[in-house]
Structures are given as structure tokens and as C-alpha cells.
Motif scaffolding. Structure first.
Motif, PDB file in Angstrom:
ATOM      1  N   PHE A 110     -35.145 -28.998  12.380  1.00 36.08           N
ATOM      2  CA  PHE A 110     -35.025 -28.292  11.101  1.00 36.08           C
ATOM      3  C   PHE A 110     -35.781 -29.043  10.009  1.00 36.08           C
ATOM      4  CE2 PHE A 110     -32.342 -27.124   7.258  1.00 36.08           C
ATOM      5  CZ  PHE A 110     -32.962 -25.894   7.079  1.00 36.08           C
ATOM      6  N   TYR A 111     -35.760 -30.370  10.066  1.00 39.38           N
ATOM      7  CA  TYR A 111     -36.538 -31.184   9.121  1.00 39.38           C
ATOM      8  C   TYR A 111     -38.011 -30.770   9.203  1.00 39.38           C
ATOM      9  CZ  TYR A 111     -38.346 -35.449   6.848  1.00 39.38           C
ATOM     10  OH  TYR A 111     -38.976 -36.332   6.012  1.00 39.38           O
ATOM     11  N   ASP A 112     -38.542 -30.711  10.427  1.00 43.41           N
ATOM     12  CA  ASP A 112     -39.955 -30.345  10.615  1.00 43.41           C
ATOM     13  C   ASP A 112     -40.221 -28.907  10.189  1.00 43.41           C
ATOM     14  OD1 ASP A 112     -40.426 -32.883  11.612  1.00 43.41           O
ATOM     15  OD2 ASP A 112     -40.261 -32.274  13.714  1.00 43.41           O
ATOM     16  N   TRP A 113     -39.273 -28.016  10.469  1.00 47.14           N
ATOM     17  CA  TRP A 113     -39.416 -26.602  10.081  1.00 47.14           C
ATOM     18  C   TRP A 113     -39.535 -26.497   8.559  1.00 47.14           C
ATOM     19  CZ3 TRP A 113     -36.887 -23.070   7.028  1.00 47.14           C
ATOM     20  CH2 TRP A 113     -37.149 -21.707   7.262  1.00 47.14           C
ATOM     21  N   CYS A 114     -38.695 -27.224   7.832  1.00 41.66           N
ATOM     22  CA  CYS A 114     -38.719 -27.179   6.362  1.00 41.66           C
ATOM     23  C   CYS A 114     -40.043 -27.716   5.816  1.00 41.66           C
ATOM     24  CB  CYS A 114     -37.551 -27.981   5.785  1.00 41.66           C
ATOM     25  SG  CYS A 114     -35.933 -27.234   6.025  1.00 41.66           S
ATOM     26  N   VAL A 115     -40.506 -28.833   6.376  1.00 44.92           N
ATOM     27  CA  VAL A 115     -41.767 -29.418   5.916  1.00 44.92           C
ATOM     28  C   VAL A 115     -42.922 -28.448   6.172  1.00 44.92           C
ATOM     29  CG1 VAL A 115     -43.444 -31.271   6.308  1.00 44.92           C
ATOM     30  CG2 VAL A 115     -40.997 -31.807   6.160  1.00 44.92           C
TER      31      VAL A 115
END
Length: 425
Positions: A110-115
Motif C-alpha cells: 500500500f505504501y508503494d501504491w500511494c507513492v
């Protein structure tokens, strides 16, 4: 929760998942304007309700919270969830390596998705990466912020800066130095597996650093008066002693020898066991940096407790010289002049918890049942040598044969210093 599913059951789309962008933006603006009650609606990321990673099943991004904020007051009534704010703020601020503990490993997608989406739709430009490692756990302490908050709120410690607390303000007030903490971090390294570090490893790093930088001084924590019967009444002499035995650049300090001095009560025994190398009736010791004395008489009170010692000094033994009869003293003990020394409060700190793992406790109790009720000892009549009158809050001091100490700059007052024990010798 009903729609989210579990580790064996895929989630289901929520009724509002098919709304269009404009409708969602309108609802979000109305959330921002305060039209909706807390808990009535949230903003979610539209990802995949069937993802095997539960964190990717349309996770929360914003929720309504009508509470006054300590910085922005009542300006906002919607607030971002940590998992959303974390990657977006990292990207905005140009963070390259976002370091966190192992429990966030499953949150990384989810961190990568947001970035990725922040860059795609907002052009922020930052490309941070999340890296996980095992959290630091120390014996005899709890590191959970929730548990530390309990200790503070329930008055079980004096505050976040209590010197027994594993907080930045706590260890700073305790007297731990930045160099010691950095050395500790280097020594234990970074791990991917959960583990517990013995607190003695941290204390060893503190001692290693303070041995090099701490000024030496003498302090008697449990005073027992000694009267030098053959020393002239009213006389005194200044004795120069190094501020640090291996650092001549630290200069010297002045000790004043007088007819009456204090020694630590534990340095005298009326009936000593074999191998006791301190003072006893008829025995002799060297007062550190001063003379050899011999105990001639023991004065006791009505309860039988020793109240005073009558001793004689050997005038030829100053500066480490041997006694006139050639007999070596049993040991060397510290002392403070009863005339020129001064009184101060000294705080001794033990382990905050009684057991290495405070989370292991009897059934029906919690971690607080393992608190050590004797973790703080306050001594209000300690006798200190005169050089400590000018103690600086940014310096550390070795009370010889006792431990390392620092001035408590929060509670100390002019003429009434308070010293915190950093670590025992």
C-alpha cells in the motif's frame, strides 16, 4: 469488517464502491466541510477487495474526527490514516529510505501504491522506499508507546522525561551521551529477526564513553563521620588531585583535608569477614589522594549503631608515600571533608521492572505488575567534594568507587543541586 473478508475468504465490494469520481469528490468536500457525523463515512483507496494481502482491500485513507487539534485547532474535521499519510508525506519531503519495524512489512504494497499514484496524479516526484527491520527490545523495559503512555498517565513514573524511561528526553536527563547511544547502535547492528538486547550492553556502551569524558570527584552517599584525633584542630590543607587520571588537559581539582571527614558507612565493619579490605577497628586504609589513617576507637549510639570513628593519620603518607612502619594499608577509600564538603540530593536508579521480560506476568495481571517499586532511591544528605559546587549540566562526573552521575538541570536550584546516577561502576 463484514465486507472485508478474512485470510481465507475474499472481500466483497462495498455498496458505494461504484460511485464516480465527481460524486466521490463532492462527498469528500462535504466531509471536509463538516456535514457528516463521525463514523458515518470514510474515504477509501479503490484497489482490490480480493487481494490476498488484507491491507490492499480498499484500505482507509481519511476518516472524520471532530476533535480540536493541538496545532490547527478546529480548522479540520477529517484526518488521514497513518498508512496513507506516511508514504505521501515521505514523497513530498524527498525521503529516500523510510525505515520502519517489521510489523509494517505487509503494509509496504500500500505504501508503494500511494507513492505511485501520488506521482501519477499529482506529480510530486519523490520515490521513497520503505525498509523494515526488527524493533529494538531491551530487557527490564517496555518499548511500546502505548505502555509507556500508561506509565505516565497513571503516575507510575514522573513523566516522559523520567530518567528510568526509554525515551529521548528520559535518557538525556539520565545522562546518557549521544556518543554512547551511537556506539550501542553500531554494536547491536540491524536485524531482520525479532530479538531482545540485554540492557547491560547499552550500559557497557555508556560506561565506555563516560570513562573517557567524565570528570572525577568524590561523594559519600551514606556518611559516617571520622575524627582525625592527631590532626591539629582548625587546621586544613589543600591537596591537588587530577580531574581525570588519563586526561591531564582536564586540569586538577582541589581537595581540602581537615580534622573531620566523612567516609561511606559500607567502608567500615566492626567485625569484618576475611578478605575485607576497608576500615575496621585497629585497621588502616588510605584516604584517596590523601593520608593513611588507622582506626583507634569506635563510637556507638544507644541503639548500638556506629555513629563516629576516631582515627589517627600518618603525616608521612601524603602523595602515596608508604607509612613510617612500612605496613601497607588494606585498601583505598573515598572521603569528603566535613568542613569543606557540601550536602546535595542524589538519585539512584535501578531497573524499572523486576524481570527481564515485563510482558511475562501471572494470569489476570498486566505488565505493570512487574514494576520495580525500588527503582528509585533518593538520598538527601549525600556529602560531596567542593569541586562539584560548580557542576555543569552538560558534563558527566564519576563519583569515585560509586558510579557516573550528572546534574539534573530540571530539578536543581542554585545552592541545592540534584545529581542523577547515569550508571553504576
Amino acid at each position: 469488517r463484514e465486507f472485508r473478508g478474512d485470510f481465507t475468504t475474499p472481500g466483497k465490494d462495498s455498496p458505494g464502491r461504484g460511485r464516480g469520481v465527481e460524486e466521490n469528490l463532492d462527498l469528500f468536500r462535504r466531509m471536509r466541510a463538516g456535514e457528516f457525523a463521525e463514523g458515518s463515512c470514510t474515504l477509501r483507496a479503490k484497489i482490490d477487495m480480493k487481494s490476498p494481502n488484507m491491507n490492499m482491500r480498499d484500505p482507509l485513507m481519511y476518516r472524520i474526527k471532530k476533535a480540536r487539534h493541538h496545532r490547527t485547532g478546529d480548522k479540520w474535521c477529517i484526518y488521514p490514516m497513518y498508512d496513507y499519510a506516511h508514504p505521501v508525506s515521505d514523497a513530498i519531503e524527498g525521503v529516500t529510505h523510510s525505515i520502519c519495524t517489521l510489523e509494517f512489512q505487509d503494509h509496504r504494497p500500500f505504501y508503494d501504491w500511494c507513492v505511485e499514484n501520488a506521482n501519477k496524479h499529482s506529480g510530486i516526484g519523490g520515490r521513497p522506499r520503505q525498509h523494515e527491520f526488527a524493533r529494538l527490545n531491551l530487557t527490564y523495559l517496555v518499548m511500546s508507546k502505548r505502555k509507556l503512555l500508561q506509565l505516565v498517565k497513571e503516575g507510575l513514573v514522573s513523566g516522559w522525561d523520567d530518567p528510568r524511561m526509554p525515551t529521548v528526553s528520559g535518557i538525556r536527563r539520565r545522562g546518557y551521551t549521544p556518543a554512547a547511544v551511537r556506539n550501542f547502535a553500531k554494536r547491536i547492528g540491524v536485524a531482520k529477526a525479532e530479538g531482545v538486547i540485554d540492557i547491560e550492553v547499552l550500559e557497557a556502551c555508556v560506561k565506555d564513553d563516560l570513562d573517557q569524558v567524565a570528570r572525577r570527584a568524590m561523594a559519600v552517599l551514606d556518611p559516617l563521620k571520622v575524627v582525625i584525633t592527631n590532626y591539629p584542630a582548625g587546621a586544613s590543607e589543600d591537596i591537588q588531585a587530577p580531574a581525570h587520571p588519563k586526561k591531564p588537559e582536564f586540569g586538577a581539582r582541589t581537595l581540602t583535608f581537615t580534622k573531620e571527614v566523612y567516609i561511606d558507612r559500607k567502608d567500615f565493619m566492626e567485625n569484618p569477614p576475611e578478605g575485607f579490605h576497608r576500615l575496621s577497628p585497629g585497621g588502616r586504609v588510605r584516604l584517596r589522594n590523601a593520608y593513611v589513617i588507622t582506626c583507634k576507637d569506635v563510637i556507638t549510639g544507644a541503639d548500638g549503631a556506629v555513629t563516629e570513628l576516631r582515627c589517627e593519620y600518618d603525616p608521612v603518607t601524603l602523595g602515596g608515600k608508604p607509612p613510617a612502619d612500612g605496613k601497607k594499608p588494606k585498601g583505598i577509600i573515598h572521603w569528603v571533608s566535613a568542613t569543606n564538603g557540601f550536602e546535595a540530593e542524589v538519585r539512584l536508579y535501578g531497573r524499572l521492572f523486576k524481570v527481564p521480560d515485563p510482558d511475562v506476568h501471572p494470569d489476570g495481571e498486566d505488565f505493570k505488575s512487574n514494576l520495580n517499586g525500588n527503582s528509585l532511591t533518593v538520598i538527601r544528605n549525600a556529602k560531596l567534594e567542593p569541586s562539584l559546587r560548580d557542576a555543569a549540566p552538560d558534563l558527566r562526573y564519576q563519583f569515585e568507587r560509586v558510579g557516573y552521575f550528572c546534574l539534573d538541570d530540571r530539578d536543581s536550584k542554585p545552592g541545592a543541586p540534584v545529581f542523577n546516577m547515569v550508571v553504576e561502576l
